[in-house]
Design an enzyme around this catalytic site. Structure first.
Site, PDB file in Angstrom:
ATOM      1  N   TYR A 124      -5.521  -6.790   5.536  1.00 30.09           N
ATOM      2  CA  TYR A 124      -7.066  -7.329   5.645  1.00 30.09           C
ATOM      3  C   TYR A 124      -7.187  -8.730   4.894  1.00 30.09           C
ATOM      4  O   TYR A 124      -6.807  -8.782   3.655  1.00 30.09           O
ATOM      5  CB  TYR A 124      -7.855  -6.356   5.466  1.00 30.09           C
ATOM      6  CG  TYR A 124      -9.515  -7.118   5.636  1.00 30.09           C
ATOM      7  CD1 TYR A 124     -10.115  -7.031   6.894  1.00 30.09           C
ATOM      8  CD2 TYR A 124     -10.304  -7.238   4.667  1.00 30.09           C
ATOM      9  CE1 TYR A 124     -11.351  -7.511   6.994  1.00 30.09           C
ATOM     10  CE2 TYR A 124     -11.612  -7.574   4.803  1.00 30.09           C
ATOM     11  CZ  TYR A 124     -12.147  -7.714   5.796  1.00 30.09           C
ATOM     12  OH  TYR A 124     -13.387  -8.290   5.948  1.00 30.09           O
ATOM     13  N   LYS A 165     -17.346  -0.207   9.941  1.00 30.37           N
ATOM     14  CA  LYS A 165     -16.520  -0.228  11.191  1.00 30.37           C
ATOM     15  C   LYS A 165     -16.704   1.022  11.940  1.00 30.37           C
ATOM     16  O   LYS A 165     -17.892   1.482  12.213  1.00 30.37           O
ATOM     17  CB  LYS A 165     -15.065  -0.593  11.167  1.00 30.37           C
ATOM     18  CG  LYS A 165     -14.886  -1.717  10.268  1.00 30.37           C
ATOM     19  CD  LYS A 165     -15.298  -3.074  10.552  1.00 30.37           C
ATOM     20  CE  LYS A 165     -15.257  -4.066   9.351  1.00 30.37           C
ATOM     21  NZ  LYS A 165     -14.101  -4.276   8.484  1.00 30.37           N
ATOM     22  N   ARG A 195     -26.850   5.069 -10.112  1.00 33.37           N
ATOM     23  CA  ARG A 195     -25.586   4.230 -10.263  1.00 33.37           C
ATOM     24  C   ARG A 195     -24.591   5.544 -10.268  1.00 33.37           C
ATOM     25  O   ARG A 195     -23.611   5.479  -9.812  1.00 33.37           O
ATOM     26  CB  ARG A 195     -25.493   3.388 -11.159  1.00 33.37           C
ATOM     27  CG  ARG A 195     -23.993   2.799 -11.284  1.00 33.37           C
ATOM     28  CD  ARG A 195     -24.037   1.364 -11.892  1.00 33.37           C
ATOM     29  NE  ARG A 195     -24.953   0.996 -13.148  1.00 33.37           N
ATOM     30  CZ  ARG A 195     -24.885   1.617 -14.165  1.00 33.37           C
ATOM     31  NH1 ARG A 195     -23.816   2.516 -14.638  1.00 33.37           N
ATOM     32  NH2 ARG A 195     -25.759   1.320 -14.883  1.00 33.37           N
TER      33      ARG A 195
HETATM   34  C1  LIG Z   1     -13.577  -4.890   7.340  1.00 30.55           C
HETATM   35  C2  LIG Z   1     -12.374  -4.427   6.594  1.00 30.55           C
HETATM   36  C3  LIG Z   1     -12.393  -4.509   5.203  1.00 30.55           C
HETATM   37  C4  LIG Z   1     -13.465  -4.688   4.438  1.00 30.55           C
HETATM   38  O1  LIG Z   1     -14.714  -4.217   4.598  1.00 30.55           O
HETATM   39  P1  LIG Z   1     -16.016  -4.507   4.291  1.00 30.55           P
HETATM   40  O2  LIG Z   1     -17.013  -3.420   4.481  1.00 30.55           O
HETATM   41  O3  LIG Z   1     -16.165  -5.418   5.270  1.00 30.55           O
HETATM   42  O4  LIG Z   1     -16.250  -5.128   3.060  1.00 30.55           O
HETATM   43  C5  LIG Z   1     -11.045  -3.597   4.714  1.00 30.55           C
HETATM   44  N1  LIG Z   1     -10.131  -3.199   5.473  1.00 30.55           N
HETATM   45  C6  LIG Z   1     -10.360  -3.388   6.743  1.00 30.55           C
HETATM   46  C7  LIG Z   1      -8.999  -2.801   7.810  1.00 30.55           C
HETATM   47  C8  LIG Z   1     -11.217  -3.995   7.491  1.00 30.55           C
HETATM   48  O5  LIG Z   1     -11.361  -4.308   8.826  1.00 30.55           O
END
Ligand SMILES: *Cc1c(COP(=O)(O)O)cnc(C)c1O
Length: 394
Positions: A103, A200, A51
């Site tokens: 978001y 992403k 951790r």
């Molecule tokens: C998807 C997303 C998040 C959150 O991320 P996770 O990996 O789903 O927790 C935050 N900001 C933006 C711009 C996103 O597209």
């Protein structure tokens, strides 16, 4: 030979962790170990418990720190874990100014969780600097920027707002998920903390949930490291490895997707059934100039509004290539419906006030041949037109 002497795409491959010093392996080993043997009673090694630190996770943290031109990176179990942990830098009584079309998960965190800890917020259209100035309070400790914003792709001036934050002793957070360091480096524009949903574009293959944070100030690095260990929402090593693999191809993926997004945005603008296209690469986009100045591309996400909400279901049904799903930034194109998906956490009247209407669709452009995507959208619009002329749907 410093790391900055190479171009970005070369840095993606040739970083501090390109060769495992133990074995010569050209990929970072996955260290599936929660604990580490200490070889002497009075001399503890670098790692003790995963951790607090794990060599696989640390490799990813070093890599993202270098790519963002920061000093320290931190890897978390999700983008929201990274964002939420970074919010823990604030204390009860503090106030944060947040991008209004932020978001959905960040909106939820700010409005439903931080409020319980007496951390106040004001949502502001950050493209309006005067509005940000007007929202400043004596207890404002952070300005939280998402640019281009989601899903309306509004562009916020990172340099100006970072300077403003500095003047009032507040931190500037930038969610850089949409552009990645391939196109935009907020720390070089004055921001203090860069955040990513590495789920992403960074990992890029819809196969992992991950989050990253990068800072450039040693004091801030120490605080965020302390919070990462205290809160404990760290990224697992197998997912860290997937993100590192994804990052190797980031440049080629982004370049291709940006090119295709531009082509699609221009094509969509000319369609009768499309009311508006939001894409900062279009010369007709309000923030085109600013986007050109602070980033080296407009990204691969665009959104568009259909002329009539009634058409949306038929259009989505008829589209064949993109997956219809939440998320973005993957090899496959992803079509999503913000009102019912990513931004469902925002109440309807709030959503509409922000321009996230029920006829808005968001498209994350993947690596398909853009002509195929255009052809697919063409046939989907034709299917809608057929519905209109028979009066079946409208
Ligand atoms: C998807 C997303 C998040 C959150 O991320 P996770 O990996 O789903 O927790 C935050 N900001 C933006 C711009 C996103 O597209």
């Amino acid at each position: 030979m410093t790391k900055q002497s190479f171009s970005f795409e070369t840095q993606l491959l040739h970083n501090r962790h390109k060769i495992d010093p133990e074995t010569g392996a050209v990929n970072v080993p996955i260290h599936l170990s929660s604990t580490f043997h200490q070889f002497a009673i009075d001399q503890f090694g670098k790692y003790d418990y995963s951790r607090s630190g794990n060599p696989t996770r640390e490799a990813l943290e070093d890599i993202i720190a270098d790519l963002e031109e920061g000093t320290n990176g931190f890897a978390f179990a999700s983008g929201m874990a990274a964002i939420s942990t970074a919010f823990l830098l604030l204390s009860a009584g503090d106030h944060v100014i947040v991008s209004e079309d932020v978001y959905g998960g960040t909106y939820r965190m700010v409005t439903s969780v931080l409020t319980r800890f007496n951390i106040e917020h004001t949502f502001v259209d950050m493209t309006n600097i005067a509005a940000v100035e007007a929202a400043i309070q004596s207890n404002t400790k952070a300005i939280y920027i998402e640019t281009p914003s989601n899903p309306l792709l509004k562009v916020t001036d990172i340099k100006t707002l970072s300077a403003l934050a500095k003047q009032i002793g507040a931190l500037t957070y930038v969610d850089n998920t949409f552009l990645t360091p391939a196109l935009q480096k907020p720390l070089t524009l004055g921001a203090d903390i860069v955040l990513h949903s590495a789920t992403k574009f960074l990992s890029g293959h819809s196969d992992a949930i991950a989050g990253l944070a990068v800072v450039k100030d040693p004091n801030l690095a120490e605080q965020l490291g302390f919070l990462q260990n205290s809160f404990g929402a760290v990224l697992g090593v197998q997912d860290a490895w997937l993100v590192m693999r994804g990052i190797k191809t980031l440049h080629v993926r982004i370049q291709q997707s940006v090119k295709s997004a531009q082509q699609l945005a221009e094509w969509l603008e000319a369609q009768n059934l499309v009311k508006t296209v939001h894409y900062p690469g279009l010369v007709t986009h309000r923030d085109f100039q600013l986007q050109q100045e602070q980033a080296s591309g407009a990204g691969a996400v665009l959104s568009f509004e259909l002329v009539d909400e009634e058409l949306l279901a038929d259009f989505v049904q008829a589209v064949k290539l993109p997956v219809f799903a939440v998320s973005l930034g993957a090899v496959e194109s992803i079509l999503s419906y913000p009102a019912k998906m990513s931004h469902a956490a925002i109440p309807k009247d709030e959503r509409e006030k922000r321009g996230i209407t029920n006829s808005l669709l968001r498209l994350s452009v993947g690596l398909e041949n853009p002509d195929d995507l255009i052809q697919d959208f063409s046939q989907a619009f034709e299917a809608c037109t057929a519905q209109i002329s028979t009066g079946a749907s409208v």
